[in-house]
Design an enzyme around this catalytic site. Structure first.
Site, mmCIF file in Angstrom:
data_model
loop_
_atom_site.group_PDB
_atom_site.id
_atom_site.type_symbol
_atom_site.label_atom_id
_atom_site.label_comp_id
_atom_site.label_asym_id
_atom_site.label_seq_id
_atom_site.Cartn_x
_atom_site.Cartn_y
_atom_site.Cartn_z
ATOM 1 N N SER A 63 0.796 -1.240 0.000
ATOM 2 C CA SER A 63 0.000 0.000 0.000
ATOM 3 C C SER A 63 0.822 1.282 0.000
ATOM 4 C CB SER A 63 -0.950 0.009 1.205
ATOM 5 O OG SER A 63 -2.047 -0.836 0.965
ATOM 6 N N LYS A 66 0.156 3.832 -2.584
ATOM 7 C CA LYS A 66 -0.818 4.916 -2.458
ATOM 8 C C LYS A 66 -0.171 6.289 -2.281
ATOM 9 C CE LYS A 66 -4.498 1.953 -0.588
ATOM 10 N NZ LYS A 66 -3.855 0.708 -0.166
ATOM 11 N N SER A 123 -5.907 3.373 4.593
ATOM 12 C CA SER A 123 -5.340 2.665 3.449
ATOM 13 C C SER A 123 -6.416 1.963 2.624
ATOM 14 C CB SER A 123 -4.290 1.646 3.915
ATOM 15 O OG SER A 123 -3.488 1.212 2.844
ATOM 16 N N LYS A 226 3.003 6.660 4.783
ATOM 17 C CA LYS A 226 2.153 5.530 4.407
ATOM 18 C C LYS A 226 2.800 4.193 4.746
ATOM 19 C CE LYS A 226 -1.602 3.968 2.823
ATOM 20 N NZ LYS A 226 -1.413 2.947 3.877
#
Length: 385
Positions: A63, A66, A123, A226
């Site tokens: 993730s 992202k 997320s 993130k």
């Protein structure tokens, strides 16, 4: 006996010098013992790498993908293509995403503001796809834009296949490339409103959100960015923190567990803040001096710096920054506003660390008979007042 004493003393001196030399050349970061396949520590304003470990190895980012998704969202908001208040409708495809999600229903609507919150904090894979479709019409078109942006940023170790980081063949990036796109994302001040959320909610408080990045709460100065984890990617993190005007980005890829990815990022950030600092060398628009203008309506023009300049230095070297101003002897009119006439070169210990352009602060027209006459009339009128 005296000879023996001298010999022993000489040996001791040699050993001390040897040890000092080894210490002076040693890089403290090499002792950090980062338990991850790949890692990078970057200072954001300069882009300088302070530590790296297999930094260009191509790995699945989970993730952390992202970061690029949020970057394209912020870019679309910045250029007016979308706004925070726009309503986004979830497609059936977006709602079908597995993994981390906010459980969008097909046809459900949320604002860009809430979708961005869902991506940054929880997320949300489904929210990521919904935003991709909202901005570009399809995830495929959005992913193409992601790869185009990656090339623009010099992310040469990267190929995106989706916008959320779910495991997929040929979906990869590197710790170095993650640092590059993280640095770009942090240039948007508004994104910090989302990256620094610890606890929040959606759907009028009915759906709780908790930030997957634990450093936001527990690391002083943390302001992003993130986390990511899948069975293939293991545990990844792009962590950022700012102290005393210095913004650091620590990237960890393929750590064995979630605890170790946060430990590794903490080690890198601690190392950076303990050993480096940012010193302002110049501010944009700072007056440098003036320059003679030949055959101009005025005979001088002010010179200013074209941009900010920050120097990244090792702590203890703050007073050792030298600057050398190199500018032309004079200018011939006409002179344009913002015309480059030289540069300021900054160095530390004789080594160049950067430079900034010196430009004119205003335009100067070339002199003519008409302009001289008008100038004389204005001067005469002012003298009579």
């Amino acid at each position: 006996m005296k000879r023996l004493f001298k010999l022993i003393s000489l040996v001791c001196v040699i050993l001390l010098l040897f040890n000092y030399s080894a210490f002076a050349k040693a890089e403290p970061a090499n002792d950090l013992n980062i338990q991850a396949k790949s890692a990078v520590l970057m200072e954001a304003s300069t882009g300088k790498i302070l530590y790296e470990q297999n930094s260009h190895e191509k790995l699945p980012p989970a993730s952390v993908t992202k970061v690029m998704t949020m970057l394209l969202i912020m870019e679309a908001i910045d250029n007016g293509k979308i706004s925070f208040d726009d309503m986004v409708t979830s497609s059936e495809y977006a709602a079908s995403m597995g993994g981390s999600q906010i459980y969008l229903e097909p046809g459900e609507q949320m604002s860009v503001h809430d979708m961005l919150k869902a991506i940054a904090v929880a997320s949300g894979n489904d929210a990521s796809v919904a935003m991709a479709e909202h901005i570009y019409g399809s995830e495929e078109a959005f992913v193409k834009a992601m790869n185009d942006k990656a090339k623009e940023l010099g992310m040469n170790d990267t190929n995106f296949v989706n916008c959320n980081g779910l495991d997929a063949d040929n979906h990869y990036t590197s710790a170095y490339d993650i640092a590059l796109m993280s640095r770009e994302l942090l240039k948007y001040p508004k994104i910090h409103d989302y990256l620094t959320i610890w606890i929040d909610s959606l759907r009028d408080g009915k759906f709780g959100l908790a930030n997957t990045n634990k450093l936001i709460r527990f690391y002083p100065g943390a302001n992003g960015i993130k986390t990511g984890s899948t069975g293939k990617a293991l545990y990844c993190l792009s962590a950022s923190a700012k102290r005393d005007g210095m913004q650091l980005i620590a990237v960890i890829m393929a750590a064995p567990n979630t605890k170790e990815r946060f430990n590794a990022a903490t080690k890198l950030l601690d190392y950076g803040f303990a050993n480096y600092s940012i010193v302002s060398g110049a501010k944009k628009g700072e007056l440098v001096g003036e320059l003679d203008v030949l055959k101009g309506i005025t005979n001088k023009v002010n010179l200013v710096t074209a941009s900010d300049f920050n120097a990244l230095i090792k702590k203890g070297q703050q007073g050792n920054i030298d600057k050398k101003v190199n500018i032309a002897d004079n200018l011939h009119a006409p002179v344009e506003k913002g015309q480059k006439v030289g540069e300021i070169v900054f160095s530390v210990g004789g080594e160049e660390v950067g430079k900034v352009d010196v430009i004119t602060s205003e335009a100067v027209e070339k002199v003519s008979v008409d302009k001289i006459f008008i100038k004389l009339v204005k001067h005469w009128l002012n003298a009579r007042k």
